[in-house]
Design a protein around this motif. Structure first.
Motif, PDB file in Angstrom:
ATOM      1  N   PRO A  53       1.545  -7.387  -8.927  1.00  0.00           N
ATOM      2  CA  PRO A  53       1.445  -8.844  -8.760  1.00  0.00           C
ATOM      3  C   PRO A  53       1.860  -9.593 -10.020  1.00  0.00           C
ATOM      4  N   ASP A  54       2.138 -10.871  -9.849  1.00  0.00           N
ATOM      5  CA  ASP A  54       2.200 -11.764 -11.007  1.00  0.00           C
ATOM      6  C   ASP A  54       0.770 -11.940 -11.502  1.00  0.00           C
ATOM      7  N   VAL A  55       0.553 -11.751 -12.799  1.00  0.00           N
ATOM      8  CA  VAL A  55      -0.782 -11.841 -13.385  1.00  0.00           C
ATOM      9  C   VAL A  55      -0.795 -12.989 -14.382  1.00  0.00           C
ATOM     10  N   LEU A  56      -1.729 -13.923 -14.191  1.00  0.00           N
ATOM     11  CA  LEU A  56      -1.775 -15.113 -15.033  1.00  0.00           C
ATOM     12  C   LEU A  56      -3.179 -15.291 -15.600  1.00  0.00           C
ATOM     13  N   PRO A  57      -3.327 -15.286 -16.933  1.00  0.00           N
ATOM     14  CA  PRO A  57      -4.646 -15.494 -17.555  1.00  0.00           C
ATOM     15  C   PRO A  57      -5.001 -16.967 -17.647  1.00  0.00           C
ATOM     16  N   MET A  58      -6.302 -17.258 -17.534  1.00  0.00           N
ATOM     17  CA  MET A  58      -6.819 -18.612 -17.672  1.00  0.00           C
ATOM     18  C   MET A  58      -8.043 -18.589 -18.575  1.00  0.00           C
ATOM     19  N   PHE A  59      -8.340 -19.732 -19.178  1.00  0.00           N
ATOM     20  CA  PHE A  59      -9.552 -19.858 -19.982  1.00  0.00           C
ATOM     21  C   PHE A  59     -10.243 -21.164 -19.616  1.00  0.00           C
ATOM     22  N   ILE A  60     -11.563 -21.082 -19.424  1.00  0.00           N
ATOM     23  CA  ILE A  60     -12.375 -22.228 -18.999  1.00  0.00           C
ATOM     24  C   ILE A  60     -13.458 -22.495 -20.041  1.00  0.00           C
ATOM     25  N   ASP A  61     -13.681 -23.760 -20.369  1.00  0.00           N
ATOM     26  CA  ASP A  61     -14.764 -24.160 -21.268  1.00  0.00           C
ATOM     27  C   ASP A  61     -15.265 -25.532 -20.834  1.00  0.00           C
ATOM     28  N   GLY A  62     -16.566 -25.712 -20.846  1.00  0.00           N
ATOM     29  CA  GLY A  62     -17.150 -27.019 -20.545  1.00  0.00           C
ATOM     30  C   GLY A  62     -17.997 -27.041 -19.297  1.00  0.00           C
ATOM     31  N   THR A  63     -17.673 -26.218 -18.318  1.00  0.00           N
ATOM     32  CA  THR A  63     -18.501 -26.211 -17.105  1.00  0.00           C
ATOM     33  C   THR A  63     -19.900 -25.675 -17.402  1.00  0.00           C
ATOM     34  N   GLN A  64     -20.043 -24.903 -18.480  1.00  0.00           N
ATOM     35  CA  GLN A  64     -21.383 -24.410 -18.840  1.00  0.00           C
ATOM     36  C   GLN A  64     -22.277 -25.546 -19.332  1.00  0.00           C
ATOM     37  N   ARG A  65     -21.665 -26.633 -19.808  1.00  0.00           N
ATOM     38  CA  ARG A  65     -22.459 -27.794 -20.209  1.00  0.00           C
ATOM     39  C   ARG A  65     -22.775 -28.684 -19.011  1.00  0.00           C
ATOM     40  N   CYS A  66     -21.950 -28.589 -17.969  1.00  0.00           N
ATOM     41  CA  CYS A  66     -22.264 -29.304 -16.730  1.00  0.00           C
ATOM     42  C   CYS A  66     -23.401 -28.621 -15.973  1.00  0.00           C
ATOM     43  N   MET A  67     -23.480 -27.307 -16.097  1.00  0.00           N
ATOM     44  CA  MET A  67     -24.511 -26.557 -15.373  1.00  0.00           C
ATOM     45  C   MET A  67     -25.055 -25.461 -16.282  1.00  0.00           C
ATOM     46  N   PRO A  68     -25.757 -25.828 -17.358  1.00  0.00           N
ATOM     47  CA  PRO A  68     -26.322 -24.811 -18.251  1.00  0.00           C
ATOM     48  C   PRO A  68     -27.404 -24.004 -17.547  1.00  0.00           C
ATOM     49  N   GLU A  69     -27.466 -22.738 -17.847  1.00  0.00           N
ATOM     50  CA  GLU A  69     -28.447 -21.871 -17.195  1.00  0.00           C
ATOM     51  C   GLU A  69     -29.882 -22.222 -17.584  1.00  0.00           C
ATOM     52  N   ASP A  70     -30.075 -22.829 -18.761  1.00  0.00           N
ATOM     53  CA  ASP A  70     -31.427 -23.184 -19.193  1.00  0.00           C
ATOM     54  C   ASP A  70     -31.777 -24.641 -18.871  1.00  0.00           C
ATOM     55  N   ARG A  71     -31.053 -25.234 -17.922  1.00  0.00           N
ATOM     56  CA  ARG A  71     -31.283 -26.640 -17.578  1.00  0.00           C
ATOM     57  C   ARG A  71     -32.665 -26.817 -16.949  1.00  0.00           C
ATOM     58  N   GLY A  72     -33.214 -27.995 -17.127  1.00  0.00           N
ATOM     59  CA  GLY A  72     -34.498 -28.316 -16.527  1.00  0.00           C
ATOM     60  C   GLY A  72     -34.324 -29.055 -15.215  1.00  0.00           C
ATOM     61  N   PHE A  73     -35.366 -29.766 -14.819  1.00  0.00           N
ATOM     62  CA  PHE A  73     -35.337 -30.526 -13.564  1.00  0.00           C
ATOM     63  C   PHE A  73     -34.367 -31.704 -13.686  1.00  0.00           C
ATOM     64  N   PRO A  74     -33.575 -32.005 -12.669  1.00  0.00           N
ATOM     65  CA  PRO A  74     -33.417 -31.263 -11.406  1.00  0.00           C
ATOM     66  C   PRO A  74     -32.356 -30.174 -11.559  1.00  0.00           C
ATOM     67  N   ARG A  75     -32.727 -28.938 -11.370  1.00  0.00           N
ATOM     68  CA  ARG A  75     -31.831 -27.816 -11.606  1.00  0.00           C
ATOM     69  C   ARG A  75     -30.613 -27.830 -10.687  1.00  0.00           C
ATOM     70  N   PHE A  76     -30.762 -28.370  -9.493  1.00  0.00           N
ATOM     71  CA  PHE A  76     -29.670 -28.285  -8.525  1.00  0.00           C
ATOM     72  C   PHE A  76     -28.560 -29.292  -8.786  1.00  0.00           C
ATOM     73  N   LEU A  77     -28.783 -30.252  -9.703  1.00  0.00           N
ATOM     74  CA  LEU A  77     -27.781 -31.274  -9.973  1.00  0.00           C
ATOM     75  C   LEU A  77     -26.987 -30.951 -11.226  1.00  0.00           C
ATOM     76  N   PRO A  78     -25.652 -30.980 -11.145  1.00  0.00           N
ATOM     77  CA  PRO A  78     -24.842 -30.777 -12.349  1.00  0.00           C
ATOM     78  C   PRO A  78     -24.943 -31.974 -13.278  1.00  0.00           C
ATOM     79  N   ARG A  79     -24.782 -31.716 -14.569  1.00  0.00           N
ATOM     80  CA  ARG A  79     -24.799 -32.784 -15.570  1.00  0.00           C
ATOM     81  C   ARG A  79     -23.406 -33.391 -15.667  1.00  0.00           C
TER      82      ARG A  79
END
Length: 372
Positions: free
Chosen positions: A218-244
């Protein structure tokens, strides 16, 4: 889930409309979230869109497309694909397939229907399921999405598959022309890994199978992502279901790799190993059985091809090189520290092996891990 009947070619109008609506509306919501509530920095997008444009007609595709990225948030898929203009969002035949947790995305009929039409394949995580690992049926199905479709009609047994012996899913082989040389995206870290400097974990071997066993390569294409972890940090508090909101999301699309320069030597080693196994089985069981080996892409009929030392060495090196390619994209963005070389090794992460929870703090680097 009830067993679906083998489907005819092409997919029914109903299936196509459902996929278009689910993927299209998901794309609209993702784009609104990215551009309406956050700041977006994206590089290489126009080049990536040109690649997608060249693949718009399945009949003219010459090979599959495999995109590979780090995984830092439960939002990564589908939110990152909100970067694509809306004109792309309602064309499922030219959108990504990916792997989703079977115990979450396919836990009931409603979820199963939604994610199936959203082009998600059910994947089991080996740490939490005996049906997981690089040789589970879903990896074989992803390989077939990337490969040349069979030239003749297949028996019904090949048109469905099961991930655990109880469920039943329609195989991509049921629609060989419509899904010809598809686009598959994977997160080979196998979990959400929220590291302070966005360093990467080791890559799992299922990725290596996609790169080595898809036919043609196949054609293989690398990607890099940064910032979505701040929208949905794993240690987020209430309301957990809502992205920041109000965060900066950075996504970089690399260039299609020179397959020969990056993986060519490893693919030749792999093909040599497959040839030797075919010859070995043929010498023991007759020429007819030897011809059956590797009948379809993704078939691994001997233990040597699954668990043999050379097969493992090849897969480890493929995964390591792919990880390095994503780190190159990360480095090109600037502003990131040098990666820790030990993170590329599976043995580095064995400190976490006895942690049973799906969400935890890694003992290795203190990162937040989510295996949901």
């Amino acid at each position: 889930m009830a067993s679906p009947a083998p489907a005819s070619q092409p997919p029914s109008l109903s299936l196509r409309l459902k996929s278009a609506m689910i993927m299209g509306m998901t794309g609209v919501i993702s784009r609104c979230f990215l551009y309406g509530f956050n700041k977006v920095e994206v590089t290489g997008l126009s080049r990536f869109l040109d690649l997608l444009d060249s693949r718009k007609d399945p009949a003219k595709r010459e090979r599959g497309l495999l995109t590979v990225s780090n995984h830092i948030s439960v939002l990564d898929d589908p939110v990152v694909w909100g970067l694509l203009p809306l004109s792309y969002a309602f064309d499922p035949s030219n959108l990504r397939w990916t792997l989703g947790a079977a115990d979450i995305c396919f836990k009931n009929k409603l979820f199963s229907t939604f994610f199936t039409h959203g082009q998600v394949l059910p994947c089991h995580r080996l740490k939490h399921s005996p049906f997981g690992g690089p040789f589970q049926p879903v990896v074989r199905e992803a390989i077939r999405l990337l490969s040349t479709p069979p030239s003749s009609a297949l028996p019904p047994a090949h048109l469905t598959y099961s991930t655990n012996g109880e469920d039943t899913h329609i195989s991509p082989l049921a629609y060989p022309l419509h899904r010809r040389f598809s686009w598959v995206h994977v997160f080979p870290e196998g979990c959400v890994h929220q590291h302070a400097s966005t360093d990467l974990r080791y890559f799992k071997w299922g990725l290596a199978r996609l790169i080595l066993e898809s036919d043609p390569a196949p054609d293989v294409l690398p990607m890099f992502i940064d910032g979505t972890q701040r929208c949905m940090p794993e240690d987020r508090g209430f309301p957990r279901f809502l992205p920041r909101i109000g965060k900066t999301v950075r996504v970089a699309f690399g260039e299609v790799l020179d397959y020969e320069a990056t993986f060519g030597d490893l693919r030749r080693r792999w093909e040599g190993l497959v040839k030797r196994e075919r010859e070995r089985v043929a010498s023991k069981g007759g020429r007819g059985r030897g011809r059956e080996l590797m009948l379809l892409p993704g078939d691994l009929p001997t233990d040597e091809l699954k668990y043999g030392r050379e097969a493992q060495e090849i897969r480890i090196e493929v995964a390591r090189r792919m990880r390095e390619e994503i780190l190159k994209v990360r480095k090109a963005l600037g502003g990131y520290p040098e990666p820790d070389p030990s993170f590329a090794l599976a043995e580095t992460w064995r400190l976490d092996d006895d942690i049973g929870e799906k969400k935890y703090k890694s003992r290795v680097d203190g990162s937040s891990i989510n295996q949901d």
